[in-house]
Design an enzyme around this catalytic site. Structure first.
Site, PDB file in Angstrom:
ATOM      1  N   CYS A 243       0.831  -1.209   0.000  1.00  0.00           N
ATOM      2  CA  CYS A 243       0.000   0.000   0.000  1.00  0.00           C
ATOM      3  C   CYS A 243       0.862   1.253   0.000  1.00  0.00           C
ATOM      4  O   CYS A 243       1.592   1.518   0.957  1.00  0.00           O
ATOM      5  CB  CYS A 243      -0.935  -0.086   1.208  1.00  0.00           C
ATOM      6  SG  CYS A 243      -1.510   1.479   1.877  1.00  0.00           S
TER       7      CYS A 243
ATOM      8  N   CYS B  44       0.390   3.852   2.748  1.00  0.00           N
ATOM      9  CA  CYS B  44       0.873   3.305   4.035  1.00  0.00           C
ATOM     10  C   CYS B  44       2.362   3.566   4.207  1.00  0.00           C
ATOM     11  O   CYS B  44       2.830   3.801   5.319  1.00  0.00           O
ATOM     12  CB  CYS B  44       0.640   1.797   4.115  1.00  0.00           C
ATOM     13  SG  CYS B  44      -1.086   1.308   4.060  1.00  0.00           S
TER      14      CYS B  44
END
Ligand SMILES: [Zn+2]
Length: 141
Positions: free
Chosen positions: A68, A71
């Site tokens: 991600c 993230c």
């Protein structure tokens, strides 16, 4: 003295750790090293409730995954917010390896930050934030 909590990856004991000694923290039970990123420690599905139960302060959790993009940007900010911060216990959960926990909490998108107080969810914020955003999320609980 200010403290935080982390679970030992080796024996799964929950440790109460002095923040000033986080860098050289070892498990009180098996003496394995306890790894902190800032004051953030990783937690598994099995140990999560134990830390919630042990903690006498709010617990803030970053749910993330290695694939991600947002993230990757958020992780260091979350870590920055944790540094020297004894207001809460900072944890992170890898949603790929800890799918059981993220599933039981109904997490659909990541990054997702959840604040728990007295073992219950009190705040949930979807998406990445900067360190200041993390701090203001904490001060709102
Ligand atoms: Zn241990």
């Amino acid at each position: 003295m200010s403290h935080t909590y982390a679970a030992c990856k080796n024996c799964h004991a929950v440790n109460r750790i002095q923040i000033a000694r986080a860098k050289e923290a070892v498990c009180g039970k098996c003496h394995s090293q306890i790894i902190f990123h800032g004051l953030v420690s990783e937690i598994t599905s099995g140990d999560f409730q134990k830390v919630l139960k042990a903690s006498d302060k709010p617990v803030i959790v970053d749910f993330w995954a290695s694939w991600c993009g947002p993230c990757q940007m958020y992780g260091p900010e979350f870590e920055k917010a944790s540094l020297g911060n004894d207001q809460a216990v900072f944890l992170k959960v890898n949603t790929e390896t800890e799918a059981a926990l993220s599933g039981s909490l109904g997490i659909r998108g990541i990054p997702c930050t959840i604040v728990f107080k007295d073992g219950r969810e009190v705040k949930r914020q979807a998406g990445a934030m900067n360190a200041e955003g993390v701090k203001s999320l904490l001060s709102s609980v």
